[in-house]
Design an enzyme around this catalytic site. Sequence first.
Site, PDB file in Angstrom:
ATOM      1  CB  CYS A 114     -21.032 -23.681  36.575  1.00 32.44           C
ATOM      2  SG  CYS A 114     -22.407 -24.480  36.920  1.00 32.44           S
ATOM      3  CD  GLU A 134     -24.937 -28.047  30.770  1.00 31.30           C
ATOM      4  OE1 GLU A 134     -24.693 -26.964  30.845  1.00 31.30           O
ATOM      5  OE2 GLU A 134     -25.929 -28.716  29.888  1.00 31.30           O
TER       6      GLU A 134
HETATM    7  P1  NDP Z   1     -11.784 -28.737  34.128  1.00 33.07           P
HETATM    8  O1  NDP Z   1     -12.466 -28.431  32.605  1.00 33.07           O
HETATM    9  O2  NDP Z   1     -10.547 -28.644  34.723  1.00 33.07           O
HETATM   10  O3  NDP Z   1     -12.318 -30.278  34.290  1.00 33.07           O
HETATM   11  C1  NDP Z   1     -13.537 -31.016  34.207  1.00 33.07           C
HETATM   12  C2  NDP Z   1     -13.295 -32.369  33.833  1.00 33.07           C
HETATM   13  O4  NDP Z   1     -12.385 -32.785  32.432  1.00 33.07           O
HETATM   14  C3  NDP Z   1     -12.387 -32.798  34.953  1.00 33.07           C
HETATM   15  O5  NDP Z   1     -12.869 -34.320  35.284  1.00 33.07           O
HETATM   16  C4  NDP Z   1     -11.173 -33.258  34.321  1.00 33.07           C
HETATM   17  O6  NDP Z   1     -10.290 -34.325  34.829  1.00 33.07           O
HETATM   18  C5  NDP Z   1     -11.566 -33.460  32.822  1.00 33.07           C
HETATM   19  N1  NDP Z   1     -10.488 -33.151  31.814  1.00 33.07           N
HETATM   20  C6  NDP Z   1      -9.171 -32.424  31.860  1.00 33.07           C
HETATM   21  N2  NDP Z   1      -8.424 -32.584  30.862  1.00 33.07           N
HETATM   22  C7  NDP Z   1      -9.289 -33.267  30.076  1.00 33.07           C
HETATM   23  C8  NDP Z   1      -9.080 -33.662  28.669  1.00 33.07           C
HETATM   24  N3  NDP Z   1      -7.958 -33.384  27.859  1.00 33.07           N
HETATM   25  N4  NDP Z   1      -9.961 -34.659  27.868  1.00 33.07           N
HETATM   26  C9  NDP Z   1     -11.149 -35.198  28.646  1.00 33.07           C
HETATM   27  N5  NDP Z   1     -11.432 -34.483  29.978  1.00 33.07           N
HETATM   28  C10 NDP Z   1     -10.524 -33.768  30.667  1.00 33.07           C
HETATM   29  O7  NDP Z   1     -12.780 -28.194  35.297  1.00 33.07           O
HETATM   30  P2  NDP Z   1     -12.914 -28.226  36.752  1.00 33.07           P
HETATM   31  O8  NDP Z   1     -12.968 -29.358  37.077  1.00 33.07           O
HETATM   32  O9  NDP Z   1     -11.892 -27.228  37.143  1.00 33.07           O
HETATM   33  O10 NDP Z   1     -14.498 -27.500  37.040  1.00 33.07           O
HETATM   34  C11 NDP Z   1     -14.589 -26.062  36.895  1.00 33.07           C
HETATM   35  C12 NDP Z   1     -15.443 -25.713  35.688  1.00 33.07           C
HETATM   36  O11 NDP Z   1     -16.497 -26.283  35.402  1.00 33.07           O
HETATM   37  C13 NDP Z   1     -15.569 -23.904  35.901  1.00 33.07           C
HETATM   38  O12 NDP Z   1     -15.519 -23.477  34.576  1.00 33.07           O
HETATM   39  C14 NDP Z   1     -17.189 -24.164  36.188  1.00 33.07           C
HETATM   40  O13 NDP Z   1     -17.903 -22.891  35.622  1.00 33.07           O
HETATM   41  C15 NDP Z   1     -17.676 -25.437  35.222  1.00 33.07           C
HETATM   42  N6  NDP Z   1     -18.722 -26.023  35.637  1.00 33.07           N
HETATM   43  C16 NDP Z   1     -19.985 -25.796  34.776  1.00 33.07           C
HETATM   44  C17 NDP Z   1     -21.010 -26.442  35.134  1.00 33.07           C
HETATM   45  C18 NDP Z   1     -22.363 -26.296  34.311  1.00 33.07           C
HETATM   46  O14 NDP Z   1     -23.237 -26.994  34.607  1.00 33.07           O
HETATM   47  N7  NDP Z   1     -22.278 -25.434  33.155  1.00 33.07           N
HETATM   48  C19 NDP Z   1     -21.485 -26.930  36.494  1.00 33.07           C
HETATM   49  C20 NDP Z   1     -20.139 -27.022  37.286  1.00 33.07           C
HETATM   50  C21 NDP Z   1     -19.069 -26.626  36.798  1.00 33.07           C
HETATM   51  P3  NDP Z   1      -9.149 -33.789  35.923  1.00 33.07           P
HETATM   52  O15 NDP Z   1      -9.959 -33.317  37.150  1.00 33.07           O
HETATM   53  O16 NDP Z   1      -8.812 -35.144  36.306  1.00 33.07           O
HETATM   54  O17 NDP Z   1      -8.112 -32.844  35.380  1.00 33.07           O
END
Ligand code: NDP
Length: 494
Positions: free
Chosen positions: A273, A239
Amino acid sequence: MATATERRTFDSLDPATGEVVGTHVIHDEAAVAAAVERAAQAARWWAGLGFAERKRRLLDFAAVLTRNLGRVAETVRRETGKPIEDAKLETVLAIAHTGWAARNARAVLGPRRVSPGLLGVNMAATVEYQPLGVVGVIGPWNYPVFTPMGSIAYALAAGNAVVFKPSELTPGTGVLLAELFAESVSEYPVFQVVTGLGETGAALAGHPGVGKIAFTGSTATAKRVMAACARNLTPLVAECGGKDAFIVDRDADLAAAADAALWGACSNAGQTCVGVERVYVVAEVYEAFLRELTERAAALRAGKDYGPITMPGQLDVIRRHVGDAVARGTAVLGGTESIRPPYVDPVIVTDVPEDSPAVQEETFGPVIVVNRVADVDEAVRRANATAYGLGATVFSRNRRRATALARRLRTGMTAINSVISFAGIPSLPFGGVGGSGFGRIHGADGLREFARPKAISRQRFPLPGANLTSFRRSPADLERVIRLVTFLYGRRRR
Ligand code: NDP
C-alpha cells in the site's frame, strides 16, 4: 477458531503453483454473530486483567511469535508466493509492534490528571482511555501478518477482544496467528478468526456488537464496509490504497535514491500500500537518476528477487496501466511483455501524462513511472494531485529542505532518505488522507484509535459563592466569574 454453523469451505492457493495450501470454513452471518458474542464475554475478562497482566500476556505472545517465526513465514510464503525472507521480515516487524503496544499501553491509555483550569480550581480532572469491547479487524493479503497485526496488537493492548476476518487469499495465516495467541491467552477467546469471503467481512462490519471496525484493503471495499458500519453507527478506521510519490531533489544521493526507489516499487512485486508508484525527479539530476535506476532494475527478476502477483485479477489492472503508459509515454525498461503470469518483471516508463491510470490509480505491481520536473515545487504539486494520500518519500541531502518538503506532501507519512521507514517505527502513527482512508494504526494514536476517552471531574471542595450549577446561584456569583474571565481573556492582542 470460531465454529461455523454451515460447513461450506474454500481453498487457499499457492499463487506461484496453483497448489492448494489449505481448506477453510466459510463463516456465515450466524457463525460471525456467535464469534462476536463469545468475544464480548472474552473482552470483559481481558479488560478486567488490567494493563500489567495484558502486557505480560502480549509480551509472551511476542515470544511465541518469535519462536514460531519460521512457521509463520512459511505459511505466508505459501499463501502469497513471496520469498521466505520477505515473509520473515514482515513477521519481525509485527513482533516489534506487538512489543511496543504491550509496553506503552498503560502510559498512553491509563488514567492521568489534567489541569482543571482556573474556573475549575476546586476540581480534580482525570482522563483515561477505556476499551471499546469487541474490535472487528478485516485484513488484506499483501502483508497478511504485518498489516492486520498493526490493528490487532494495538486493539488487544488497549483491552479489547478481536474478531479477525483475514483475506480469502491468506486465511491460513490468520488462523495460525490466532492459534499462537491462544498459547499465551487460553482462558477466553480474546482473539478469534472468522475465515470466509467478502460476505463474512460484511457480516462482521454489520454486527451491532462490534465496537469498531479496523479495515485494511482497497478504497472501493472501504466504502462498502463503511456503509455496513453506518447501520449501527459503528466507528471505522480505514487503511486503504495509495499512489505514493518519491521525490528526488537536485542534491540527492542518486545511488541511494535509485536503490530505495527500486526496492520501494518492486519489493513484494509492488503489492504494497505504501509502495513507490511514481517518481518525480528534478531536471538537473533526471538523466543520472534514471540511469542508476534502470541499471539496477534490469538486474531484478520476478520469481527470484520477488514473488508472483498474488491476486490473479490484478494482472489485468497492471496490463491496462502499463499498456496506456507505454503508448503515451516512453518505455525505458520492459513493457506489457514483462507481464508473464503469475510474474511481472520490473517496468520503468517515463514522461507519462499525469492524467493516465498509471499516475492516478493504484497499480499494485512492479511498475515505476519516472517523470521529470523543473523543481521540487512542481514535484510537490504533482505528488499531491491524486485522490490518494498514504505515504511518500523525499531524497535530499539538505535536512531542512527535505523536512519542509515532507510537510508539504498531503500524506499521512513521509520518509526522508529512506523508503517506507515509518512503517517499521512502532511509535509513529500510520494512516492516510483522502482516498487512502482515515484514522491511525501504530503508535500512541493507534492505541487511542481502539479506546474511548473517559473524562472524570471530581469536586474536591465547594467554592463558596461560585457554585454556578445551582438554582441558588446569585447574580453576584456570575458577576465574579465574568470579572475573572475578563481578567484572563478580555485583553485584545493585535
Ligand atoms: P480488498 O478491499 O479486496 O479486501 C480487503 C478485505 O476486505 C478482505 O479481507 C476482503 O475479503 C474483505 N472484504 C471484501 N468485501 C467485503 C465487504 N463487502 N465487506 C467487508 N469486507 C469485505 O483488498 P485486498 O485484499 O485486495 O488488499 C489490497 C488493498 O489493500 C490495496 O488497495 C492496498 O493498497 C490496501 N492496503 C492498504 C494498507 C494500509 O495500511 N493502508 C496496507 C495493505 C494493503 P476477501 O479477501 O475474502 O474478499
